[in-house]
Write a protein that holds these residues in place. Structure first.
Motif, PDB file in Angstrom:
ATOM      1  N   ASP A   1      -2.078  27.939 -10.959  1.00  0.00           N
ATOM      2  CA  ASP A   1      -0.680  27.924 -11.744  1.00  0.00           C
ATOM      3  C   ASP A   1      -0.902  26.987 -13.002  1.00  0.00           C
ATOM      4  O   ASP A   1      -0.984  25.616 -13.142  1.00  0.00           O
ATOM      5  CB  ASP A   1       0.361  27.132 -10.722  1.00  0.00           C
ATOM      6  CG  ASP A   1       1.685  26.995 -10.993  1.00  0.00           C
ATOM      7  OD1 ASP A   1       1.911  27.136 -12.527  1.00  0.00           O
ATOM      8  OD2 ASP A   1       2.546  26.481 -10.249  1.00  0.00           O
TER       9      ASP A   1
ATOM     10  N   GLY B   1      -1.181  37.365 -20.979  1.00  0.00           N
ATOM     11  CA  GLY B   1      -1.109  38.133 -19.802  1.00  0.00           C
ATOM     12  C   GLY B   1      -2.085  39.270 -19.611  1.00  0.00           C
ATOM     13  O   GLY B   1      -2.720  39.815 -20.710  1.00  0.00           O
TER      14      GLY B   1
ATOM     15  N   HIS C   1      -5.041  42.006 -17.514  1.00  0.00           N
ATOM     16  CA  HIS C   1      -6.005  41.941 -16.717  1.00  0.00           C
ATOM     17  C   HIS C   1      -7.230  41.334 -17.403  1.00  0.00           C
ATOM     18  O   HIS C   1      -7.326  41.662 -18.697  1.00  0.00           O
ATOM     19  CB  HIS C   1      -6.212  43.373 -15.975  1.00  0.00           C
ATOM     20  CG  HIS C   1      -5.370  43.836 -15.050  1.00  0.00           C
ATOM     21  ND1 HIS C   1      -4.123  44.236 -15.479  1.00  0.00           N
ATOM     22  CD2 HIS C   1      -5.275  43.848 -13.784  1.00  0.00           C
ATOM     23  CE1 HIS C   1      -3.479  44.573 -14.471  1.00  0.00           C
ATOM     24  NE2 HIS C   1      -4.151  44.280 -13.283  1.00  0.00           N
TER      25      HIS C   1
ATOM     26  N   ARG D   1      -5.920  38.817 -13.274  1.00  0.00           N
ATOM     27  CA  ARG D   1      -4.959  39.022 -14.055  1.00  0.00           C
ATOM     28  C   ARG D   1      -4.043  37.829 -14.409  1.00  0.00           C
ATOM     29  O   ARG D   1      -3.984  36.912 -13.544  1.00  0.00           O
ATOM     30  CB  ARG D   1      -4.151  40.202 -13.601  1.00  0.00           C
ATOM     31  CG  ARG D   1      -3.551  40.108 -12.198  1.00  0.00           C
ATOM     32  CD  ARG D   1      -2.677  41.027 -11.768  1.00  0.00           C
ATOM     33  NE  ARG D   1      -2.125  41.000 -10.401  1.00  0.00           N
ATOM     34  CZ  ARG D   1      -1.024  41.548 -10.135  1.00  0.00           C
ATOM     35  NH1 ARG D   1      -0.623  42.537 -10.800  1.00  0.00           N
ATOM     36  NH2 ARG D   1      -0.627  41.256  -8.688  1.00  0.00           N
TER      37      ARG D   1
ATOM     38  N   LEU E   1      -0.188  36.746 -14.811  1.00  0.00           N
ATOM     39  CA  LEU E   1       0.939  37.457 -14.225  1.00  0.00           C
ATOM     40  C   LEU E   1       2.244  36.648 -15.116  1.00  0.00           C
ATOM     41  O   LEU E   1       2.278  35.529 -15.189  1.00  0.00           O
ATOM     42  CB  LEU E   1       1.450  37.244 -12.919  1.00  0.00           C
ATOM     43  CG  LEU E   1       0.610  37.981 -11.972  1.00  0.00           C
ATOM     44  CD1 LEU E   1       1.027  37.575 -10.484  1.00  0.00           C
ATOM     45  CD2 LEU E   1       0.533  39.475 -12.234  1.00  0.00           C
TER      46      LEU E   1
ATOM     47  N   GLY F   1       5.825  35.716 -16.088  1.00  0.00           N
ATOM     48  CA  GLY F   1       7.047  35.247 -15.766  1.00  0.00           C
ATOM     49  C   GLY F   1       8.328  35.979 -16.360  1.00  0.00           C
ATOM     50  O   GLY F   1       8.093  36.575 -17.365  1.00  0.00           O
TER      51      GLY F   1
ATOM     52  N   VAL G   1       2.767  33.265 -18.947  1.00  0.00           N
ATOM     53  CA  VAL G   1       1.928  33.343 -17.734  1.00  0.00           C
ATOM     54  C   VAL G   1       2.163  32.376 -16.664  1.00  0.00           C
ATOM     55  O   VAL G   1       2.158  31.062 -16.927  1.00  0.00           O
ATOM     56  CB  VAL G   1       0.393  33.287 -18.018  1.00  0.00           C
ATOM     57  CG1 VAL G   1      -0.603  33.525 -17.029  1.00  0.00           C
ATOM     58  CG2 VAL G   1       0.046  34.695 -18.977  1.00  0.00           C
TER      59      VAL G   1
ATOM     60  N   THR H   1       1.056  32.646 -13.228  1.00  0.00           N
ATOM     61  CA  THR H   1      -0.049  32.743 -12.523  1.00  0.00           C
ATOM     62  C   THR H   1      -1.216  33.528 -12.927  1.00  0.00           C
ATOM     63  O   THR H   1      -1.135  34.434 -13.513  1.00  0.00           O
ATOM     64  CB  THR H   1       0.428  33.363 -11.034  1.00  0.00           C
ATOM     65  OG1 THR H   1       1.601  32.821 -10.475  1.00  0.00           O
ATOM     66  CG2 THR H   1      -0.665  33.369  -9.995  1.00  0.00           C
TER      67      THR H   1
ATOM     68  N   GLU I   1      -4.499  34.835 -11.462  1.00  0.00           N
ATOM     69  CA  GLU I   1      -5.254  35.333 -10.124  1.00  0.00           C
ATOM     70  C   GLU I   1      -6.306  36.006 -10.263  1.00  0.00           C
ATOM     71  O   GLU I   1      -6.382  36.749 -11.282  1.00  0.00           O
ATOM     72  CB  GLU I   1      -4.318  35.891  -9.144  1.00  0.00           C
ATOM     73  CG  GLU I   1      -3.791  37.028  -9.325  1.00  0.00           C
ATOM     74  CD  GLU I   1      -2.682  37.577  -8.336  1.00  0.00           C
ATOM     75  OE1 GLU I   1      -2.303  36.961  -7.695  1.00  0.00           O
ATOM     76  OE2 GLU I   1      -2.348  38.641  -8.668  1.00  0.00           O
TER      77      GLU I   1
END
Length: 213
Positions: free
Chosen positions: A25, A78, A80, A102, A104, A106, A111, A113, A115
């Motif tokens: 995060d 953001g 992949h 990737r 993610l 918001g 970005v 997250t 992960e």
């Protein structure tokens, strides 16, 4: 932050294969590693606090700049990512890994997250390399064997020395642009076939013509 789910994965190489997931995060700076990711980096859960900085510190020095460059782009836009690189675990062992994930975005367009998963390919690559080496040795031995057989046929038919027989194969290869091993294999197959000695003699005459030319 919820715990990462168990990672199910597979690769060639048998024992020693590891894989794990991570979740980061960027707003709070908190990170979560699966047990597999701790193990891959040479730790047990509870020994260290997982952070992005710790993750990056284990990247091989030669691979770290490019990894940072890619992740900077992911944090900005953001999307992949997939990175093949090396890590050095807590015990000093170098592992070759593939990290994919990737970033993610918001509602704010930032970005929220990061992960992904890291898969240890060390044993897979070692197995493939060793198999390639074994195949190369086997191929070389097979090539030497068929050339040796062809030389024997030429020596017996023409009553020449081993060097002279090999010279015929070399000349034929040079003139026809066919590899020596292929010519040798063709001669051996003719000698083992039901086409009779005439076909072998004709093949030899072609080799002699190439040599004389």
């Amino acid at each position: 932050m919820v715990d990462s789910p168990r990672t199910y994965s597979s690769a060639l190489g048998g024992a020693g294969f590891l894989a794990g997931t991570f979740l980061f995060d960027p707003l709070s700076g908190k990170a979560e590693w699966s047990d597999g990711l701790f193990n891959l980096h040479g730790y047990q859960r509870g020994e260290v606090v997982p952070t992005l900085e710790l993750l990056m510190s284990h990247k091989h020095p030669d691979d770290r700049p490019r990894t940072i460059e890619i992740l900077d782009e992911v944090f900005r836009d953001g999307g992949h990512f997939c990175i093949y690189h090396r890590i050095i675990d807590a015990h000093g062992h170098t592992r070759r890994v593939l990290t994919a994930g990737r970033g993610l975005l918001g509602a704010s367009g930032m970005v929220v997250t990061l992960e992904g998963a890291t898969i240890d390919l060390t044993s897979t690559l070692r197995r493939e390399t060793e198999q390639a080496a074994r195949d190369a040795v086997a191929g070389a031995n097979a090539t030497r064997g068929v050339i040796h057989q062809a030389r024997g046929i030429l020596m017996g038919r023409l009553l020449v020395t081993s060097d002279a027989a090999f010279k015929l194969l070399i000349s034929g290869s040079s003139r026809t642009n066919v590899k020596v091993a292929v010519l040798a294999s063709q001669l051996v197959r003719l000698a083992d076939s039901d086409q009779g000695p005439e076909s072998v003699d004709e093949f030899i005459r072609v080799l002699q013509a190439c040599d004389q030319a």
